[in-house]
Design a protein around this motif. Structure first.
Motif, PDB file in Angstrom:
ATOM      1  N   PRO A 290       1.507  -3.866  -9.787  1.00 14.18           N
ATOM      2  CA  PRO A 290       1.811  -3.361  -8.450  1.00 14.18           C
ATOM      3  C   PRO A 290       3.208  -2.793  -8.360  1.00 14.18           C
ATOM      4  O   PRO A 290       3.477  -1.930  -7.552  1.00 14.18           O
ATOM      5  CB  PRO A 290       1.676  -4.608  -7.565  1.00 14.18           C
TER       6      PRO A 290
ATOM      7  N   SER B 195       0.668   5.001  -3.704  1.00 15.22           N
ATOM      8  CA  SER B 195      -0.676   4.787  -3.172  1.00 15.22           C
ATOM      9  C   SER B 195      -1.667   4.584  -4.288  1.00 15.22           C
ATOM     10  O   SER B 195      -2.637   3.846  -4.155  1.00 15.22           O
ATOM     11  CB  SER B 195      -1.082   5.942  -2.266  1.00 15.22           C
TER      12      SER B 195
ATOM     13  N   GLU C  16      -1.356   1.055  -5.173  1.00 15.71           N
ATOM     14  CA  GLU C  16      -1.998   0.197  -4.188  1.00 15.71           C
ATOM     15  C   GLU C  16      -3.495   0.249  -4.305  1.00 15.71           C
ATOM     16  O   GLU C  16      -4.178  -0.758  -4.178  1.00 15.71           O
ATOM     17  CB  GLU C  16      -1.580   0.640  -2.788  1.00 15.71           C
TER      18      GLU C  16
ATOM     19  N   ARG D 119      -5.905  -2.797  -4.983  1.00 13.80           N
ATOM     20  CA  ARG D 119      -6.976  -3.163  -4.069  1.00 13.80           C
ATOM     21  C   ARG D 119      -8.299  -3.252  -4.800  1.00 13.80           C
ATOM     22  O   ARG D 119      -9.119  -4.132  -4.542  1.00 13.80           O
ATOM     23  CB  ARG D 119      -7.080  -2.133  -2.945  1.00 13.80           C
TER      24      ARG D 119
END
Lengths: 395, 198
Positions: free
Chosen positions: A98, A220, A223, A227
């Motif tokens: 991350p 992004s 992310e 996710r």
């Protein structure tokens, strides 16, 4: 361009495997692309699961859950596989993931054209595809697989051979392409040569491909990958925790997980309390029997009796109790009762009477089974064992 | 690959063994003491199993925290017991509860700084109103992940992804423990009933 397409089709195949390879070997130079497809690594994961050798079979048969029959095996496999994160760096990378910031490495100028073609050829494949079993298609599963799946040896060599020049882009495409909404494929090839003789990776990076119509900046992307990883694991948890199939959404799932963990912990606590209450001394001596393994020699030496008896009993209870409990209880009791009567008559029972609770289970078993026919104690079916057994399995 | 039956088998063996060791160490335990002994030996057994299965699994968080918990109990016998069972000496592992927090903070700081530095090159990817809903939703998730962290041993310092994996493993192993304990309890109880019948 045409020849590029063919190469791309091949490239697509290889690129996934190679990416996994890279991940596996931590070889990547820093490219960073997000998987275009939504297909979680579930298929690959389960494929890996089914393969006893633990080799990453690229059977991305779609996002399928393993059939319930394999559930038990899966649990053990899971922990084993999770424990088998052979490459520690993989785990660490994923943890660092991350926060990973991509930096453009120097990469071979493999040809942006190639990527573009690749991108265009798969541009429409936004939806997850159920890939052919052996074809590592597109970017679908790489994120998860990269962590868990080991690659076939031959595929590796094949890929490296063919991918020696696919060292493309890097972040230059990702960062400069921030305006693009098209999917970009940035593949990082392994260093030329045998990936098996993997050089130590300099940096740990994950290949991610941006999806069509979505932002492509690194954060992004990171992310999104994160996710997706979380949702992957949620899926596995869904399989592990009973009764979670209907629930969608992280919060609900987490609720169920928490409840389940708490209930398991409480059960263990209660059971240990029960055991402590039953047993004034902590002296379960089953260990003696189970330690020496199984197969009944009909010579019926004393230990082997115990071994067989205890082992079979244990096996039986393993198989039986894990099944639907009330039914088994009902079906078990008649034969047990009848056998109990026969045992009541036997002389061994008188001996049993004299046993205090503190005596070893060992003695108990020996009394019970010395009378039995040794031949009966082979690896028998459940019911067969129960006839010899004198234990009521209550749940 | 070990299936669950094998796991249970191995766990039973290890558990009995560790129980024996414990009962050799201590005599005349009270009932609660016995219960704790049972639990402790079960945990140690499960840890030793996973270690045997995969040597690097000892780096698995929860095994470490388990050992730490076992070793740090005031009763010295626990530590001796654990060490005997596992067959090696436990290092004095000090769990600093703040490490996780610090790494998270530092990561956040780093990330924020980078964002500020990159400044305008970042586009807004989602409209504002969409964010609000997800923020609210995330609050619930955060609460629950905190809960889960507390439940899973060794889970405090982990990020979400590895927390999930730890939880997976932990659940699997809890299931093994529970099943085996259930069976042994059933056997013990039935034997006791058998005896009391006469």
């Amino acid at each position: 361009m045409m020849h590029c397409l063919n190469a791309d089709a091949g490239n697509a195949k290889m690129s996934v495997l190679e990416r996994r390879l890279n991940w596996q070997r931590d070889q990547f130079p820093a490219t960073y692309y997000v998987s275009e497809n939504d297909l979680p690594g579930a298929g690959a994961f389960f494929a890996l699961n089914n393969d006893d050798r633990g080799i990453g079979d690229v059977m991305v048969g779609g996002a399928m859950k393993p059939d319930p029959g394999t559930e038990n095996g899966w649990v053990g496999d899971l922990s084993r596989m999770i424990l088998n994160y052979g490459n520690r760096s993989e785990v660490e990378v994923s943890r660092a993931f991350p926060g990973t910031v991509i930096s453009p490495p120097a990469t071979a100028p493999a040809g942006v054209g190639k990527e573009a073609d690749f991108g265009s050829s798969t541009a429409n494949s936004k939806k997850r595809k159920v890939d052919k079993a052996q074809n590592p298609k597109g970017s679908s599963e790489e994120i998860f697989e990269e962590k868990k799946v080991k690659v076939y040896a031959d595929e590796e060599s094949k890929m490296t051979g063919q991918n020696s020049n696919s060292n493309s882009k890097s972040t230059t495409t990702t960062t400069t392409g921030s305006n693009e909404t098209n999917k970009k494929n940035t593949t990082k090839g392994p260093s030329n040569g045998n990936p098996k003789a993997s050089d130590a990776p300099k940096t740990d990076y994950i290949h991610v491909r941006a999806r069509r119509g979505q932002a492509t900046d690194s954060h992004s992307l990171a992310e999104r990958v994160r996710r997706e990883k979380i949702s992957e694991r949620m899926k596995y948890l869904q399989d592990l925790v009973p009764g979670c199939n209907k629930i969608t959404g992280k919060a609900g799932m987490l609720d169920e997980i928490i409840n389940y963990v708490q209930s398991l912990q409480r059960q263990v606590e209660f059971l240990s309390m029960k055991l402590a209450a039953i047993n004034p001394r902590l002296d379960f001596d089953i260990d003696n029997y189970l330690a020496k393994e199984i197969f009944p020699s009909c010579t019926s030496s004393f230990p082997s009796h115990l071994v067989n008896a205890a082992h079979l009993h244990y096996n039986a209870s393993t198989q039986g109790i894990s099944g639907p409990i009330p039914e088994i209880g009902r079906t078990i009791s008649p034969p047990v009762v009848s056998m109990a009567d026969s045992f009541l008559d036997s002389s061994c029972f008188n001996q049993i009477q004299h046993l205090t609770w503190e005596d070893d289970l060992q003695n108990l078993f020996s009394m019970e089974y010395q009378q039995g026919r040794p031949a009966a104690f082979t690896s028998q079916p459940f019911t067969g064992f129960l006839e010899a057994g004198n234990v009521k399995l209550e749940m | 690959m070990r299936n669950s039956a094998q796991l249970r088998h191995e766990f039973l063996k290890a558990w009995i063994k560790s129980l024996k060791i414990y009962s050799n160490l201590k005599k005349n335990m009270s009932i609660s003491h016995r219960k704790n002994a049972i639990k402790l030996s079960a945990d140690v057994a499960i840890a030793s199993i996973t270690q045997k299965a995969k040597p690097s699994a000892s780096s698995h968080r929860w095994t470490q925290s388990l050992m730490a918990d076992a070793a740090s109990s005031d009763d010295g016998t626990n530590r001796i017991f654990v060490e005997q069972t596992l067959g090696y000496k436990l290092g004095n592992r000090k769990k600093s509860p703040t490490t996780g927090l610090m790494t998270k903070c530092s990561k956040k700081i780093l990330r924020n700084n980078i964002r500020v530095f990159l400044g305008k090159s970042r586009k807004r990817t989602t409209p504002k109103h969409a964010k609000a809903g997800s923020i609210i939703a995330n609050k619930g998730v955060e609460k629950r992940t905190r809960l889960l962290k507390r439940l899973v041993p060794g889970g405090e310092d982990m990020d979400e992804i590895s927390l999930m994996e730890e939880a997976l493993d932990y659940i699997a192993l809890l299931q093994v423990q529970r099943d085996v304990l259930k069976q042994v309890a059933a056997v013990a109880e039935s034997l006791r009933n058998l005896k009391s019948v006469n």
